[in-house]
Design a protein around this motif. Structure first.
Motif, PDB file in Angstrom:
ATOM      1  N   ALA A 141       0.873  -1.066  -0.285  1.00 50.09           N
ATOM      2  CA  ALA A 141      -0.075   0.292   0.075  1.00 50.09           C
ATOM      3  C   ALA A 141       0.824   1.014  -0.200  1.00 50.09           C
ATOM      4  N   VAL A 142       1.921   1.324   0.746  1.00 44.23           N
ATOM      5  CA  VAL A 142       2.901   2.484   0.857  1.00 44.23           C
ATOM      6  C   VAL A 142       3.411   2.445  -0.562  1.00 44.23           C
ATOM      7  N   VAL A 143       3.830   1.586  -1.328  1.00 42.30           N
ATOM      8  CA  VAL A 143       4.557   1.580  -2.654  1.00 42.30           C
ATOM      9  C   VAL A 143       3.258   2.267  -3.654  1.00 42.30           C
ATOM     10  N   ALA A 144       2.101   1.606  -3.568  1.00 38.59           N
ATOM     11  CA  ALA A 144       0.802   2.339  -4.324  1.00 38.59           C
ATOM     12  C   ALA A 144       0.695   3.699  -4.086  1.00 38.59           C
ATOM     13  N   SER A 145       0.919   4.221  -2.935  1.00 39.99           N
ATOM     14  CA  SER A 145       0.662   5.742  -2.693  1.00 39.99           C
ATOM     15  C   SER A 145       1.937   6.623  -2.729  1.00 39.99           C
ATOM     16  N   LEU A 146       3.298   6.012  -3.179  1.00 40.45           N
ATOM     17  CA  LEU A 146       4.384   6.845  -3.391  1.00 40.45           C
ATOM     18  C   LEU A 146       4.264   7.116  -5.140  1.00 40.45           C
ATOM     19  N   ARG A 147       4.742   8.252  -5.420  1.00 39.64           N
ATOM     20  CA  ARG A 147       5.076   8.830  -6.621  1.00 39.64           C
ATOM     21  C   ARG A 147       6.589   7.974  -6.713  1.00 39.64           C
ATOM     22  N   PRO A 148       6.665   7.791  -8.091  1.00 32.02           N
ATOM     23  CA  PRO A 148       8.048   7.261  -8.588  1.00 32.02           C
ATOM     24  C   PRO A 148       8.861   8.032  -8.144  1.00 32.02           C
ATOM     25  N   GLY A 149      10.192   7.530  -7.560  1.00 33.56           N
ATOM     26  CA  GLY A 149      11.002   8.154  -6.924  1.00 33.56           C
ATOM     27  C   GLY A 149      10.895   8.557  -5.405  1.00 33.56           C
ATOM     28  N   GLY A 150       9.828   8.387  -4.862  1.00 36.94           N
ATOM     29  CA  GLY A 150       9.090   8.890  -3.838  1.00 36.94           C
ATOM     30  C   GLY A 150      10.088   7.767  -2.672  1.00 36.94           C
ATOM     31  N   THR A 151       9.946   8.138  -1.248  1.00 32.09           N
ATOM     32  CA  THR A 151      10.725   7.832  -0.181  1.00 32.09           C
ATOM     33  C   THR A 151       9.994   7.362   0.727  1.00 32.09           C
ATOM     34  N   LEU A 152      10.128   6.113   1.555  1.00 30.76           N
ATOM     35  CA  LEU A 152       9.707   5.857   2.931  1.00 30.76           C
ATOM     36  C   LEU A 152      10.830   5.705   3.858  1.00 30.76           C
ATOM     37  N   VAL A 153      10.674   6.234   4.968  1.00 28.89           N
ATOM     38  CA  VAL A 153      11.425   6.265   5.998  1.00 28.89           C
ATOM     39  C   VAL A 153      10.638   5.912   7.329  1.00 28.89           C
ATOM     40  N   PHE A 154      11.310   4.897   8.099  1.00 29.69           N
ATOM     41  CA  PHE A 154      10.346   4.543   9.079  1.00 29.69           C
ATOM     42  C   PHE A 154      11.401   4.057  10.417  1.00 29.69           C
ATOM     43  N   SER A 155      11.294   4.401  11.538  1.00 29.94           N
ATOM     44  CA  SER A 155      12.027   4.012  12.821  1.00 29.94           C
ATOM     45  C   SER A 155      10.969   2.680  13.363  1.00 29.94           C
ATOM     46  N   THR A 156      12.089   1.687  13.654  1.00 34.92           N
ATOM     47  CA  THR A 156      11.225   0.348  14.531  1.00 34.92           C
ATOM     48  C   THR A 156      12.249  -0.301  15.328  1.00 34.92           C
ATOM     49  N   LEU A 157      11.820  -0.970  16.360  1.00 33.88           N
ATOM     50  CA  LEU A 157      12.722  -1.576  17.324  1.00 33.88           C
ATOM     51  C   LEU A 157      13.756  -2.510  16.399  1.00 33.88           C
ATOM     52  N   GLY A 158      14.902  -2.570  16.795  1.00 34.65           N
ATOM     53  CA  GLY A 158      15.841  -3.562  16.447  1.00 34.65           C
ATOM     54  C   GLY A 158      15.921  -4.672  17.186  1.00 34.65           C
ATOM     55  N   HIS A 159      15.261  -4.613  18.453  1.00 30.68           N
ATOM     56  CA  HIS A 159      15.105  -5.891  19.156  1.00 30.68           C
ATOM     57  C   HIS A 159      14.075  -5.805  20.148  1.00 30.68           C
ATOM     58  N   TYR A 160      13.439  -7.015  20.707  1.00 28.51           N
ATOM     59  CA  TYR A 160      12.559  -6.517  21.733  1.00 28.51           C
ATOM     60  C   TYR A 160      13.008  -5.736  22.810  1.00 28.51           C
ATOM     61  N   ARG A 161      12.428  -4.805  23.703  1.00 31.78           N
ATOM     62  CA  ARG A 161      12.454  -4.016  24.540  1.00 31.78           C
ATOM     63  C   ARG A 161      13.348  -4.801  26.039  1.00 31.78           C
ATOM     64  N   ASN A 162      12.892  -6.171  26.003  1.00 30.96           N
ATOM     65  CA  ASN A 162      13.473  -7.032  27.063  1.00 30.96           C
ATOM     66  C   ASN A 162      14.773  -7.421  26.751  1.00 30.96           C
ATOM     67  N   GLY A 163      15.248  -7.114  25.509  1.00 30.10           N
ATOM     68  CA  GLY A 163      16.593  -7.623  25.112  1.00 30.10           C
ATOM     69  C   GLY A 163      16.651  -8.945  23.938  1.00 30.10           C
ATOM     70  N   GLU A 164      15.252  -9.702  23.843  1.00 31.21           N
ATOM     71  CA  GLU A 164      15.089 -10.577  22.974  1.00 31.21           C
ATOM     72  C   GLU A 164      15.331 -10.249  21.531  1.00 31.21           C
ATOM     73  N   ALA A 165      15.869 -11.147  20.804  1.00 31.54           N
ATOM     74  CA  ALA A 165      16.272 -10.864  19.420  1.00 31.54           C
ATOM     75  C   ALA A 165      15.066 -10.618  18.612  1.00 31.54           C
ATOM     76  N   ALA A 166      15.007 -10.010  17.546  1.00 30.24           N
ATOM     77  CA  ALA A 166      14.069  -9.434  16.677  1.00 30.24           C
ATOM     78  C   ALA A 166      13.617 -10.907  16.167  1.00 30.24           C
ATOM     79  N   GLU A 167      12.364 -11.048  15.261  1.00 33.17           N
ATOM     80  CA  GLU A 167      11.944 -12.183  14.693  1.00 33.17           C
ATOM     81  C   GLU A 167      12.507 -12.208  13.160  1.00 33.17           C
TER      82      GLU A 167
END
Length: 240
Positions: A141-167
């Motif tokens: 859906a993001v790709v559909a909404s972006l114009r050609p050459g458009g940009t997606l930037v997002f922040s997300t957790l690199g691991h769970y907050r209790n220290g467990e590894a990401a999936e």
């Protein structure tokens, strides 16, 4: 005020919205832009690049602080603060509804974006919809909404907050929360390892152009976190 394009289910964010507003004021970050979990490190909005004349949307904008900052400090033509929570939408509207060039919208992210093909130059998310929506649904859906050459930037957790590894495969965690009346509920959150994010982005038709990891040692006794900031672009249409 724009109504949801489909039923978004119970509002799981009412209690969070009140806490978030108070916490931002106490921390002194209201009116600023941060990507990392504890909201105190670089980079800031500059990672989005020049926004001059661009249509920008934050998916999962929450209380609207980040979007309001961009609308007030950049030369974007319009900044849309999109959220599916009626309670948080109302907080955003009350706090920032009069900010010029800021559009506050209540809608589910996936359907809203699909209904607006090639409408945006920049889509971004700060621990927002990219964390709380199945990426196999949201990224196309993001790709559909972006114009050609458009940009997606997002922040997300690199691991769970209790220290467990990401999936290492697309699986969500079930987080306990409560409805406004105190009824227990759960919400889904996707905490995925970087190679999986890169694969999902490529499958959706996006090119990863930058990844930054911000490490936070913790604040007020909170656990250390790693914030991934991922930047990807929709390829421009090639001339034959």
């Amino acid at each position: 005020m724009t109504r949801p394009s489909q039923d978004t289910g119970p509002d799981l964010w009412q209690c969070y919205g009140a806490r978030r507003t108070r916490a931002d004021r106490v921390a002194g970050v209201d009116g600023t832009f941060h990507w990392d979990w504890y909201q105190r490190n670089e980079p800031g909005a500059e990672i989005l690049g020049s926004l001059d004349g661009m249509a920008v949307i934050e998916v999962g904008a929450g209380t609207g602080r980040q979007a309001a900052h961009l609308a007030g400090t950049s030369a974007a033509s319009e900044v849309t603060a999109l959220d599916s929570s009626a309670s948080i939408h109302e907080r955003c509207r009350r706090s920032y509804g009069n900010v010029p060039r800021l559009r506050v919208v209540l809608a589910e992210a996936t359907s809203y974006l699909v209904e607006r093909p090639s409408a945006f130059d920049v889509v971004y998310s700060v621990f927002g919809a990219l964390d709380f929506t199945d990426p196999r649904r949201l990224l196309p859906a993001v790709v559909a909404s972006l114009r050609p050459g458009g940009t997606l930037v997002f922040s997300t957790l690199g691991h769970y907050r209790n220290g467990e590894a990401a999936e290492s495969w697309v699986r969500s965690a079930q987080l306990p929360t409560a409805l406004a009346d105190g009824t227990p509920a759960t919400m889904e959150r996707w905490v995925l390892e970087l190679p999986l994010w890169e694969r999902l982005l490529a499958q959706a038709g996006l090119d990863v152009v930058g990844v930054e990891t911000v490490h936070d040692a913790g604040r007020g006794g909170g656990p250390p976190t790693a914030t991934r900031i991922i930047r990807a672009t929709r390829p421009a249409v090639r001339q034959l």
